[in-house]
Design an enzyme around this catalytic site. Structure first.
Site, PDB file in Angstrom:
ATOM      1  N   TYR A 142      28.201  14.340  22.498  1.00 16.13           N
ATOM      2  CA  TYR A 142      27.037  13.535  22.895  1.00 16.13           C
ATOM      3  C   TYR A 142      27.380  12.779  24.161  1.00 16.13           C
ATOM      4  O   TYR A 142      28.460  12.187  24.262  1.00 16.13           O
ATOM      5  CB  TYR A 142      26.680  12.552  21.776  1.00 16.13           C
ATOM      6  N   ASP A 237      33.991  12.236  29.370  1.00 14.35           N
ATOM      7  CA  ASP A 237      33.142  11.195  28.803  1.00 14.35           C
ATOM      8  C   ASP A 237      33.983  10.391  27.819  1.00 14.35           C
ATOM      9  O   ASP A 237      34.183  10.793  26.671  1.00 14.35           O
ATOM     10  CB  ASP A 237      31.921  11.804  28.121  1.00 14.35           C
ATOM     11  N   LYS A 270      30.949   1.232  25.808  1.00 18.01           N
ATOM     12  CA  LYS A 270      31.391   0.632  24.547  1.00 18.01           C
ATOM     13  C   LYS A 270      32.478  -0.445  24.729  1.00 18.01           C
ATOM     14  O   LYS A 270      32.126  -1.574  25.029  1.00 18.01           O
ATOM     15  CB  LYS A 270      31.746   1.734  23.550  1.00 18.01           C
TER      16      LYS A 270
HETATM   17  C1  LIG Z   1      27.764   6.155  22.803  1.00 14.38           C
HETATM   18  C2  LIG Z   1      28.048   7.310  23.700  1.00 14.38           C
HETATM   19  C3  LIG Z   1      27.265   7.573  24.836  1.00 14.38           C
HETATM   20  C4  LIG Z   1      25.994   6.842  25.124  1.00 14.38           C
HETATM   21  O1  LIG Z   1      26.188   5.503  25.381  1.00 14.38           O
HETATM   22  P1  LIG Z   1      24.949   4.487  25.209  1.00 14.38           P
HETATM   23  O2  LIG Z   1      25.508   3.186  25.659  1.00 14.38           O
HETATM   24  O3  LIG Z   1      24.567   4.532  23.774  1.00 14.38           O
HETATM   25  O4  LIG Z   1      23.866   4.983  26.101  1.00 14.38           O
HETATM   26  C5  LIG Z   1      27.676   8.566  25.695  1.00 14.38           C
HETATM   27  N1  LIG Z   1      28.779   9.280  25.448  1.00 14.38           N
HETATM   28  C6  LIG Z   1      29.546   9.067  24.362  1.00 14.38           C
HETATM   29  C7  LIG Z   1      30.775   9.882  24.163  1.00 14.38           C
HETATM   30  C8  LIG Z   1      29.186   8.097  23.439  1.00 14.38           C
HETATM   31  O5  LIG Z   1      29.922   7.928  22.341  1.00 14.38           O
END
Ligand SMILES: *Cc1c(COP(=O)(O)O)cnc(C)c1O
Length: 430
Positions: A142, A237, A270
């Protein structure tokens, strides 16, 4: 009188599904979402004033636990100085310097407000810098809800993705190729077919959105080699793994096995906001200088580098870089997983788990899965029994079998023992 249920009923009148992000609705596991009234350390209390040991921590950000005194103090001080200016501040420079000092693959970083925004911008940057359109992503990873990333695999390697959400035109996902995680042969085939048109490959190095699945070292090595060979950017990511799995983030974990290993672009979120809306993307100077106002790739944000969010992030990063922080966090995470393993073994329940730093996952399988399709063969019924059994006993894990879990510095050995005892109880029902 269930206050959670009352609030959920009220919320559903005014907010679609009663929640502002879908997984919070408990749709996968059934039952009533817990409305959080307050939190402190490793715990939160719901609207009925019931206490839970929190193994989600806002889906990763709360690595210090809730309400860490140094973070609270920094935020309170920042609030008094002003919420938002739409002009640069010293704190943004400090946070950028702090991040770059810990992640050597990045020379420059741009701050934004969400992980979605950061990965969307990183892809635009990769496309702008390479002059190419196509991207590779992996099933089960994601990267936020930008249009081009809400994709599932097409029918073969020559066909690109299908949108997984209504409202995403086919034209927007036609450049996104979705591959199986940890499948080297498929990766090689895809590069042979499309490598010269690829702007980037984006990956969650340790995937936390299909529970917890590591990219194998040989797979990671091949991703790096093929991106270099074909001139595609390798985008990591690390929104979830950044400063969560190690002080140097997941890339430092892979660099141990693959000396000199670096991605080209890193996406963070995060933990770097410590619970406030803050995310970032960064890379080498030449790439980052493609961004406006220096270069042709446009990117902007009214609240980007927000002074309160940066204060929260900075205070968080200053705590986690203290000596021994990750050793202690890892020890606790490992002890939780091995405690669960012991309890499951005793009850004769198939179980396996894995962790890195303060991030973990576990499965009701004998062996760790390597990709999304395998993760999704989990027996829903059994997972839901486990989830609700733990919830009833005051232990809060993710309300979906495809999500990772998170330990914080505030969790004590006693909290872990309490959670393991609760699990031992529930395993007997499986
Ligand atoms: C949480 C997450 C996102 C999205 O971040 P948001 O702040 O919720 O938009 C993107 N990539 C990864 C790997 C994530 O865990």
């Amino acid at each position: 009188m269930d206050r959670n249920q009352q609030l959920f009923d009220r919320a559903r009148q005014v907010i679609p599904g009663g929640v502002n992000s879908p997984v919070r609705a408990f749709k996968a596991v059934g039952g009533t979402p817990r409305f959080v009234a307050r939190a402190q350390g490793a715990y939160f209390w719901d609207a009925n004033d019931k206490r839970y040991i929190d193994f989600i921590g806002s889906w990763g950000p709360m690595i210090l636990g809730h309400g860490h005194p140094a973070v609270v103090e920094a935020v309170q001080k920042a609030v008094l100085e002003g919420f938002s200016f739409g002009a640069p501040t010293e704190r943004e420079v400090e946070l950028a310097e702090e991040i770059l000092s810990l992640v050597p693959s990045m020379d420059m970083v741009r701050l934004v407000s969400s992980g979605t925004e950061a990965s969307m911008s990183a892809i635009r940057l990769a496309r702008g810098a390479t002059g190419r359109s196509k991207i590779i992503k992996f099933e089960g990873c994601y990267h936020g809800h930008a249009d081009a990333l809400l994709v599932k695999a097409g029918s073969g390697l020559a066909t690109f993705g299908h949108a997984t959400s209504a409202g995403v035109p086919a034209e927007v996902v036609q450049h996104t190729l979705v591959l199986e995680y940890n499948n080297v042969a498929q990766l090689e085939e895809a590069f042979a077919l499309h490598g010269k048109e690829l702007a980037c490959l984006i990956i969650e190095p340790i995937a936390g959105n299909m529970n917890f699945v590591r990219a194998s070292v040989p797979f990671m090595k091949r991703c790096r080699e093929l991106c270099t060979e074909y001139g595609a950017m390798f985008v990591f990511d690390e929104v979830m793994t950044g400063f969560r799995v190690a002080l140097g983030s997941a890339q430092s974990v892979y660099a141990k096995a693959l000396p000199g290993f670096e991605p080209d672009v890193t996406v963070m979120g995060k933990v770097i906001g410590g619970g406030m809306p803050l995310a970032a993307f960064g890379g080498k100077r030449a790439v980052m200088e493609q961004l406006a106002p220096l270069g042709p790739v446009y990117q902007a944000g009214t609240l980007s580098g927000n002074p309160v969010a940066t204060a929260c992030g900075l205070a968080t990063l200053r705590e986690i870089r203290k000596p021994g922080f990750y050793e202690e966090l890892s020890r606790k995470t490992q002890s939780f997983i091995s405690g669960l393993q012991g309890a499951a073994d005793k009850a004769g329940v198939d179980f396996c788990g894995d962790s890195q730093g303060g991030m973990f996952g576990f499965f009701l399988f004998k062996d760790l899965p390597q990709n999304y399709a395998t993760v999704m063969t989990t027996d829903n019924q059994r997972f839901n029994t486990l989830f609700h059994g733990l919830l009833d006993r005051g232990v809060y894990i993710a309300p979906a079998l495809y999500e990772a879990g998170f330990m914080s510095a505030a969790h004590t050995d006693a909290d872990i023992a309490e959670a393991v005892a609760a699990a031992a109880d529930v395993f007997k029902l499986l």
